[in-house]
Design a protein around this motif. Structure first.
Motif, PDB file in Angstrom:
ATOM      1  N   UNK A 127       0.868  -1.242  -0.055  1.00  0.00           N
ATOM      2  CA  UNK A 127      -0.208  -0.283   0.432  1.00  0.00           C
ATOM      3  C   UNK A 127       0.901   0.967  -0.164  1.00  0.00           C
ATOM      4  N   UNK A 128       0.259   1.944  -0.898  1.00  0.00           N
ATOM      5  CA  UNK A 128       0.993   3.259  -1.234  1.00  0.00           C
ATOM      6  C   UNK A 128      -0.078   4.469  -0.325  1.00  0.00           C
ATOM      7  N   UNK A 129       0.981   5.972  -0.453  1.00  0.00           N
ATOM      8  CA  UNK A 129       0.402   7.412   0.418  1.00  0.00           C
ATOM      9  C   UNK A 129       0.801   8.019   0.115  1.00  0.00           C
ATOM     10  N   UNK A 130       0.125   9.276  -0.740  1.00  0.00           N
ATOM     11  CA  UNK A 130       0.547  10.104  -1.697  1.00  0.00           C
ATOM     12  C   UNK A 130      -0.331  10.908  -0.853  1.00  0.00           C
ATOM     13  N   UNK A 131       0.882  11.844  -0.508  1.00  0.00           N
ATOM     14  CA  UNK A 131       0.319  13.036   0.755  1.00  0.00           C
ATOM     15  C   UNK A 131      -0.211  14.164   0.069  1.00  0.00           C
ATOM     16  N   UNK A 132      -0.084  15.213   0.518  1.00  0.00           N
ATOM     17  CA  UNK A 132       0.060  17.312  -0.306  1.00  0.00           C
ATOM     18  C   UNK A 132      -0.013  17.467  -1.516  1.00  0.00           C
ATOM     19  N   UNK A 133      -1.269  16.605  -2.606  1.00  0.00           N
ATOM     20  CA  UNK A 133      -1.519  15.995  -3.758  1.00  0.00           C
ATOM     21  C   UNK A 133      -2.512  17.427  -4.507  1.00  0.00           C
ATOM     22  N   UNK A 167       6.258   1.506 -12.094  1.00  0.00           N
ATOM     23  CA  UNK A 167       6.545   0.525 -13.204  1.00  0.00           C
ATOM     24  C   UNK A 167       5.455  -0.440 -12.204  1.00  0.00           C
ATOM     25  N   UNK A 168       4.802  -0.573 -11.137  1.00  0.00           N
ATOM     26  CA  UNK A 168       3.819  -0.977 -10.252  1.00  0.00           C
ATOM     27  C   UNK A 168       2.923  -1.169 -11.474  1.00  0.00           C
ATOM     28  N   UNK A 169       2.277   0.304 -11.680  1.00  0.00           N
ATOM     29  CA  UNK A 169       1.473   0.935 -12.593  1.00  0.00           C
ATOM     30  C   UNK A 169       1.452  -0.153 -14.148  1.00  0.00           C
ATOM     31  N   UNK A 170       2.147  -0.617 -14.928  1.00  0.00           N
ATOM     32  CA  UNK A 170       2.911  -0.955 -15.672  1.00  0.00           C
ATOM     33  C   UNK A 170       1.200  -2.031 -15.885  1.00  0.00           C
ATOM     34  N   UNK A 171       1.296  -2.696 -14.793  1.00  0.00           N
ATOM     35  CA  UNK A 171       1.180  -4.609 -14.754  1.00  0.00           C
ATOM     36  C   UNK A 171      -0.333  -4.638 -14.030  1.00  0.00           C
ATOM     37  N   UNK A 172      -0.426  -3.183 -13.200  1.00  0.00           N
ATOM     38  CA  UNK A 172      -1.513  -3.500 -12.021  1.00  0.00           C
ATOM     39  C   UNK A 172      -1.742  -2.382 -12.066  1.00  0.00           C
ATOM     40  N   UNK A 173      -3.377  -2.154 -11.871  1.00  0.00           N
ATOM     41  CA  UNK A 173      -4.010  -1.035 -10.682  1.00  0.00           C
ATOM     42  C   UNK A 173      -4.549  -1.037  -9.096  1.00  0.00           C
ATOM     43  N   UNK A 174      -3.825   0.316  -9.248  1.00  0.00           N
ATOM     44  CA  UNK A 174      -3.660   0.562  -7.941  1.00  0.00           C
ATOM     45  C   UNK A 174      -5.362   1.536  -7.677  1.00  0.00           C
ATOM     46  N   UNK A 175      -5.564   0.812  -6.477  1.00  0.00           N
ATOM     47  CA  UNK A 175      -7.188   0.873  -6.410  1.00  0.00           C
ATOM     48  C   UNK A 175      -6.926   1.707  -5.222  1.00  0.00           C
ATOM     49  N   UNK A 183      -8.334  21.135   3.384  1.00  0.00           N
ATOM     50  CA  UNK A 183      -8.733  23.139   2.335  1.00  0.00           C
ATOM     51  C   UNK A 183      -7.564  24.300   2.369  1.00  0.00           C
ATOM     52  N   UNK A 184      -7.383  23.822   4.130  1.00  0.00           N
ATOM     53  CA  UNK A 184      -6.226  24.638   3.896  1.00  0.00           C
ATOM     54  C   UNK A 184      -4.841  25.388   2.845  1.00  0.00           C
ATOM     55  N   UNK A 185      -4.324  23.875   3.064  1.00  0.00           N
ATOM     56  CA  UNK A 185      -3.193  24.179   1.795  1.00  0.00           C
ATOM     57  C   UNK A 185      -3.798  23.634   0.209  1.00  0.00           C
ATOM     58  N   UNK A 186      -5.236  23.066   0.102  1.00  0.00           N
ATOM     59  CA  UNK A 186      -5.930  23.067  -1.247  1.00  0.00           C
ATOM     60  C   UNK A 186      -5.244  21.647  -2.004  1.00  0.00           C
ATOM     61  N   UNK A 187      -4.927  20.348  -0.877  1.00  0.00           N
ATOM     62  CA  UNK A 187      -4.272  19.361  -0.801  1.00  0.00           C
ATOM     63  C   UNK A 187      -5.239  18.724  -0.311  1.00  0.00           C
ATOM     64  N   UNK A 188      -5.272  17.069  -1.122  1.00  0.00           N
ATOM     65  CA  UNK A 188      -5.015  15.558  -0.573  1.00  0.00           C
ATOM     66  C   UNK A 188      -4.753  14.950  -0.734  1.00  0.00           C
ATOM     67  N   UNK A 189      -4.677  13.813   0.383  1.00  0.00           N
ATOM     68  CA  UNK A 189      -3.938  12.675   0.441  1.00  0.00           C
ATOM     69  C   UNK A 189      -4.628  11.015   0.374  1.00  0.00           C
ATOM     70  N   UNK A 190      -3.996   9.785  -0.413  1.00  0.00           N
ATOM     71  CA  UNK A 190      -4.438   8.820  -1.413  1.00  0.00           C
ATOM     72  C   UNK A 190      -3.788   7.580  -1.166  1.00  0.00           C
ATOM     73  N   UNK A 191      -4.450   6.865   0.009  1.00  0.00           N
ATOM     74  CA  UNK A 191      -3.548   5.586   0.210  1.00  0.00           C
ATOM     75  C   UNK A 191      -4.478   4.696  -0.946  1.00  0.00           C
ATOM     76  N   UNK A 192      -4.090   3.654  -1.689  1.00  0.00           N
ATOM     77  CA  UNK A 192      -3.985   3.052  -3.242  1.00  0.00           C
ATOM     78  C   UNK A 192      -2.953   1.532  -2.589  1.00  0.00           C
ATOM     79  N   UNK A 193      -3.941   0.809  -3.045  1.00  0.00           N
ATOM     80  CA  UNK A 193      -3.380  -0.798  -3.062  1.00  0.00           C
ATOM     81  C   UNK A 193      -3.021  -0.976  -4.175  1.00  0.00           C
ATOM     82  N   UNK A 194      -1.401  -1.377  -4.926  1.00  0.00           N
ATOM     83  CA  UNK A 194      -1.840  -2.033  -6.178  1.00  0.00           C
ATOM     84  C   UNK A 194      -2.689  -3.516  -6.139  1.00  0.00           C
ATOM     85  N   UNK A 195      -4.004  -4.137  -6.855  1.00  0.00           N
ATOM     86  CA  UNK A 195      -4.283  -5.025  -7.563  1.00  0.00           C
ATOM     87  C   UNK A 195      -4.073  -6.235  -9.469  1.00  0.00           C
TER      88      UNK A 195
END
Length: 195
Positions: A127-133, A167-175, A183-195
């Motif tokens: 599982x990955x976390x993309x923060x401050x997007x 490289x993960x996204x080439x043959x797997x789908x992040x869910x 909202x103060x920083x106008x950002x979001x965080x996403x946790x996703x797992x490749x399947x």
């Protein structure tokens, strides 16, 4: 032997003359320009396909919650749209604590194949976390199948980590497992797992 030294002397003089005639070679400007171009190429956003499972639980500030399908996130209007019983419900992002996508809910790969997490399909990576997007980097392309795209770019995601994600996204789908908004920083965080 004398001929060898004469040839060597001519090569050295010719090389030195070429360096004086071409000051860029001496100052390293060519190397700096190549590094600048490489850096600019690395800063380009990388679009990663992600899937939103059909059913999400939206925890609201104040303890209430809603459930339904997330169909849109509008960064300019700062709303999240949900489909509930054939009705679309806009929810202000300032009221959203977090969005958790149910583990047993169906998600779709970008090629249209179903992913049933927990029953038939197992995670194919960490599982990955993309923060401050920035909010504008996430777009839902097909609300019916929950297909979305997130544009990742350094420094939000390091260049090394971005290579791994690609490289993960080439043959797997992040869910997507979870989303949170700042909202103060106008950002979001996403946790996703490749399947």
């Amino acid at each position: 032997m004398k001929l060898y030294f004469k040839v060597l002397f001519v090569v050295v003089v010719a090389t030195a003359t070429g360096l004086v005639a071409n000051p860029q070679a001496v100052t390293g400007q060519n190397l700096e320009q190549k590094n600048l171009l490489l850096t600019q190429a690395q800063v380009q956003p990388v679009a990663i396909s992600v899937a939103l499972p059909e059913l999400a639980d939206v925890s609201l500030k104040g303890g209430k919650s809603l459930s339904g399908r997330v169909t849109a996130i509008d960064p300019s209007g700062q709303t999240l749209s949900m489909q509930r019983r054939d009705k679309t419900l806009p929810v202000p992002l300032k009221q959203v604590e977090k969005v958790v996508f149910r583990n047993g809910a169906t998600a779709y790969r970008s090629n249209g194949q179903q992913i049933i997490r927990g029953e038939r399909d197992r995670p194919q990576g960490q599982q990955v976390t993309w923060s401050n997007l920035p909010l504008g980097t996430f777009t839902i392309k097909n609300a019916t199948q929950g297909l979305a795209v997130v544009n990742l770019v350094p420094p939000v995601v390091s260049p090394e980590r971005l290579i791994g994600v690609q490289s993960v996204a080439k043959d797997r789908q992040y869910v997507v497992d979870e989303m949170q908004f700042n909202l103060q920083q106008k950002t979001m965080s996403i946790r996703a797992t490749p399947y």
